[in-house]
Design an enzyme around this catalytic site. Structure first.
Site, PDB file in Angstrom:
ATOM      1  N   ARG A 101       0.817  -1.213   0.000  1.00 34.56           N
ATOM      2  CA  ARG A 101       0.000   0.000   0.000  1.00 34.56           C
ATOM      3  C   ARG A 101       0.852   1.266   0.000  1.00 34.56           C
ATOM      4  NH1 ARG A 101      -5.113  -2.047   3.810  1.00 34.56           N
ATOM      5  NH2 ARG A 101      -6.023  -3.216   2.091  1.00 34.56           N
TER       6      ARG A 101
ATOM      7  N   TYR B  83      -6.427  -0.758  -6.659  1.00 33.52           N
ATOM      8  CA  TYR B  83      -5.842  -2.026  -6.163  1.00 33.52           C
ATOM      9  C   TYR B  83      -5.162  -1.889  -4.801  1.00 33.52           C
ATOM     10  CZ  TYR B  83      -1.451  -1.025  -8.952  1.00 33.52           C
ATOM     11  OH  TYR B  83      -0.325  -0.509  -9.511  1.00 33.52           O
ATOM     12  N   GLU B  84      -4.848  -3.026  -4.228  1.00 32.04           N
ATOM     13  CA  GLU B  84      -4.351  -3.099  -2.829  1.00 32.04           C
ATOM     14  C   GLU B  84      -5.338  -2.457  -1.858  1.00 32.04           C
ATOM     15  OE1 GLU B  84      -1.994  -4.980  -2.597  1.00 32.04           O
ATOM     16  OE2 GLU B  84      -0.954  -4.839  -4.504  1.00 32.04           O
ATOM     17  N   GLY B  85      -6.616  -2.651  -2.107  1.00 32.78           N
ATOM     18  CA  GLY B  85      -7.646  -2.069  -1.237  1.00 32.78           C
ATOM     19  C   GLY B  85      -8.116  -0.754  -1.823  1.00 32.78           C
TER      20      GLY B  85
ATOM     21  N   GLN C 287      -9.546   1.925   2.282  1.00 38.80           N
ATOM     22  CA  GLN C 287      -8.467   2.581   3.049  1.00 38.80           C
ATOM     23  C   GLN C 287      -9.069   3.519   4.095  1.00 38.80           C
ATOM     24  OE1 GLN C 287      -5.343   1.660   2.546  1.00 38.80           O
ATOM     25  NE2 GLN C 287      -5.936   0.396   0.800  1.00 38.80           N
TER      26      GLN C 287
END
Lengths: 594, 594
Positions: free
Chosen positions: A296, A440-442, A447
């Site tokens: 992240r 992406y990555e959450g 977040q």
């Protein structure tokens, strides 16, 4: 054609003059970080990014990746050679453990280098970037045998890594994962299922690909508590470390997508592939999350990287493009028109990007240093404080820097008029590439929920209180400091808005969690504004000192910072107003009325 | 695959219940506008858009346009049939003069229909859209002979139109145009030069293409005062109206661009093409601008159209996609997860789009009605007021609705996570298509300057004073009205911010025009917010009346409006703060420091 010049000087200024990285010399890995050494590393990384990677960015976007009938994936022309050059120079192992062939530099240095690589060629940078994530996961959770088997080649870059989480029906909610792992007599597992959106899932850059895969062991509990992490190499590794048979994992398709065309986003089919458990059974999600925090921060760097390269090209264009006359009278009367940078609206746009980028870079480097401290300090309190900081700031950096980074790429594209919409100048690619970082990555909404729902209340609010303490300390230490007035007062006001928002959540979200959900995204951005405002205050203080010492370029720093405080920071008021509106109206509308 | 349902009911509600279009029955063209008739027209347009155009949108994007070696351009599969269906139904001539075969309906009706067409297929809609612009220009500035020669076929759609302004070195600053026009003995001109970014410049949909071209007659003064407007048909038209020889104008290339792939964006080469002067020599720019005001309103409609279709798909997805559990406890315990519309952050995002779209539609229709009044009213004062309104609101509609419309398409895309980034759901196309609307027909920064520099001060501020008077009239007439409290107070506050900003310009921009330039974009958005807030107040009043009469759906209207007042309108404070910061810092930074 777009161009790129890596911000080596700004990075050094931030590391040494603003963040005082040399004060960390007592920490392992930091002792050799002389300004000269870091300057040399960054200069080399800049050269590699500018001359090898950047020229491949636009052609790579146009050509994209190709999946052959046999499932192999071919990367764009030039990518193989560039990747070999990257591994030859050891860029992938910059911060890896020397025990496995890494150079053992602090992560803050590889973070700085990753910005350069990603600005030059984001799609390319994802191949080594994902490998760094795999290295982190195996380092923290792998067995000694797994480390020996995989880390040397991953660190060298002869093998690359991937993260396999998403399935067609589940992204954020990993408790729904259906991929199965069946235990075998020899201690391995047979993995069966389909994963989607797997970046760098298949390609022709490396000899092997090490997939880290979330799956459910037969009979495991439902939901997130029944997910385990597995390592599944594309090609099985023999006892002696040589490559053996092809594993039963293959790329079923590559996605047609908005951008990052030069990175293969794969559907991965696991057809009874052989895998090995990493870490503890049913504890795969926490293990993957340690990897995802690294990732992240890396995605935040991507947000900055596209904002930076888009800015550079827009600023250059604005100085060249002749169109119209300045409102205050011709600036270049001998030419048919003034360069558009004479127009206040153009300057305002460019300044808003520049002021964001320089503070965002500071925020990323500051947080990376604190992450290093957490990783290597032997002082438990200092390490814990670093850990707290990383936890709190990671969702802010990921969410805010990718949201605003994308907006900035759009603003920079706008400077080109129609020339920004067509492919020739490369601006529309920066926009398309930057877009993925918000997802992406959450996704950034996730977040924001992570920040408000987990990171804020954790340990009784210890992390956020430490953040306020640090900002307050700076404000009181520097009260009345000549030249800082334009920074302290706005920072104080913004900080008060953040405190009010935090208090509002404490008073209103406990009984009614939707109040937190409704305000989460605004809170994340409010936090980001205050953190960036604090960075500008630190930068301004350092710039005043350097200016007094006769350094060049500090007036520009101070003016850029003033602009941020005057024109960007006031947004905290709107964010606070929205948070305070609560969730009543938002939740009242019946679903069918949407 | 994406879907689309045209908002027929909302359009009727706005036209009849909110804007009271039937009160204009005294005006030519308005007398027959019964709710039943308009409902029938809109229902047919909806059906055409949903069933004929929308299915071609994604395939058209993928296939794009192809330029053949001979310069001909082939549109995507199905476009020819769809275009024939459009002309057979007479959609292109809805608001055109019956004298030339049009249906003579007010422009507000074709504006509503254009939203549907553009939501369904923006790239397709540009072909008839540009034709409407050509019709407007020839109607206002063409000779009788030119009208007879071109209008019937343009209105029927058997021919299409284009606007040729931009050249490689000039977009906004048309004074730099180099295309030359050499007078011939027969009264025609030979046109030579290169135009770029010509939408629908060449294609296979129509029998002929009528190019309206800005060029400089030999010996004309430099700058904008030496530009003339010409009509240059692709195929020359014989005396008897039949098609004659091919003219010396051709498509040299089609651009590779971010979106609207199904519309051919052409480089047009004029190699001594035969053209005829439209209107007065050297007065081409004002003539083109009458055409561009129409076009700018149309581009605002495009901004709404992409925001609307992206919203509809995101809302549908949010009701279907199961992921995670609501913070307030499971909403659908029998399912593996709740639909994501249970999450406050998702609702907030969707509501912010919905609340914008419904008010933006009102603002566009309101302005289109005022434009019709300006066009057809025999009451000079009323016509002038309509003209003032159009002049003032056109840059606001173009700039704000395309800026926010794009942001909304991005937000809607975000709801899909990774599925929004890949092509399958069509969301990334809405983003790519929406992006152009911020750029063409005058980039949004230029709209902001037009608003602040020209439209605001014009006639001693008559237009803005009329706007304030109307809002104030509403506020005082409805003071204390039960159910409107949540609308009146926020509108009043926002209106005060707009007034302060206006006063700030009056006090600070005269002596230092850069203060206007620096604040122009924020002012445009501040104006947009107040105008949209006023629309919501009008809508709320109508909704309360309808609710009292027992109508369905009015609670949803009121809640959506409340959300706008609570969560969107407070942004006016930030905009005002930025404007008040002035231009000092912005102009101080030397160009080389960018």
């Amino acid at each position: 054609m777009p161009s790129y010049r890596a911000p080596v000087d700004d990075t050094l200024f931030l590391l040494y003059d603003v963040l005082g990285v040399e004060r960390r010399a007592n920490l392992p890995g930091f002792s050799e970080l002389s300004r000269d050494l870091v300057s040399a590393v960054l200069t080399e990384a800049a050269k590699f990014s500018e001359t090898v990677l950047q020229p491949l960015n636009a052609p790579g976007d146009l050509q994209g990746c190709t999946r052959l009938a046999n499932g192999d994936v071919v990367t764009p022309n030039g990518f193989r050679q560039a990747y070999k050059a990257l591994t030859d120079a050891g860029w992938g192992g910059l911060s890896a453990d020397p025990q496995y062939g890494g150079q053992g530099l602090p992560h803050v240095i590889s973070t700085a280098v990753n910005e350069f690589i990603s600005s030059a060629n984001m799609a390319f940078g994802m191949y080594p970037g994902l490998t760094q994530g795999a290295i982190a996961a195996l380092t923290l959770h792998g067995s000694d045998e797994q480390k020996r088997a995989y880390l040397p080649n991953l660190v060298a870059g002869t093998w690359t890594g991937t993260m396999n989480l998403t399935e067609p029906h589940c992204g954020t909610d990993l408790g729904l994962i259906r991929t199965r792992a069946a235990p075998q007599a020899d201690g391995s597992y047979r993995i069966a299922g389909t994963k989607i959106f797997i970046s760098a899932g298949e390609h022709d850059l490396a000899e092997n690909i090490v997939h880290l895969v979330l799956a459910r062991i037969e009979g495991a509990p439902d939901g997130t508590k029944g997910i385990s992490l597995f390592v599944v190499p594309k090609i099985l590794v023999n006892e002696d470390g040589s490559l053996g048979e092809r594993n039963a994992v293959s790329c079923g398709a590559i996605e047609r997508k908005m951008g990052i065309h030069a990175n293969a986003t794969c559907v991965m089919n696991y057809d009874g592939a052989t895998g090995w458990l990493v870490g503890v059974e049913n504890r795969g999600l926490p293990a993957m999350f340690t990897m995802m925090n690294e990732a992240r921060l890396g995605v935040g760097v991507q947000g900055l990287s596209q904002s930076e390269v888009a800015y550079q090209n827009a600023a250059a264009y604005a100085k060249e493009r002749l169109q119209g006359r300045a409102l205050s009278g011709p600036k270049e009367p001998s030419k048919p028109a003034d360069p558009i940078i004479a127009h206040a609206d153009v300057r305002r746009t460019l300044l808003s990007i520049k002021a964001f980028n320089e503070a965002a870079r500071a925020l990323i480097l500051w947080t990376a240093i604190r992450g290093d401290v957490a990783r290597v300090s032997s002082d438990a309190a200092e390490a814990q404080a670093g850990e707290d900081h990383m936890g709190l700031l990671t969702p802010v950096i990921k969410g805010v820097i990718t949201d605003v980074g994308f907006d900035n790429a759009v603003k920079a594209q706008q400077m080109f008029g129609g020339h920004g919409y067509v492919a020739d100048y490369g601006m529309e690619q920066f926009v398309r590439d930057a877009r993925i970082a918000m997802i992406y990555e959450g996704a950034n909404g996730v977040q924001a929920m992570d920040l408000v729902g987990r990171k804020l209340p954790r340990d009784g609010g210890r992390a956020i209180m430490a953040f306020f303490r640090e900002v307050d300390g700076f404000l009181s230490e520097n009260a009345g400091e000549e030249g800082l007035e334009a920074f302290l007062e706005p920072l104080k006001r913004a900080r008060e808005d953040l405190q009010k928002a935090t208090m509002w959540f404490m008073a209103n979200a406990m009984a009614k969690p939707d109040n937190a959900g409704a305000g989460a995204t605004d809170y994340m951005h409010l936090f980001g504004l205050v953190a960036l405002g604090y960075m500008w205050a630190l930068i301004a203080k350092a710039a005043l000192t350097k200016k007094a010492e006769g350094a060049d370029g500090m007036d520009a720093k101070l003016m850029t910072g003033r602009f941020f405080m005057e024109c960007c920071l006031p947004e905290t008021a709107t964010r606070l107003a929205r948070i305070s509106a609560g969730s009543e109206t938002i939740m009242a509308l019946p679903a069918e009325a949407f």
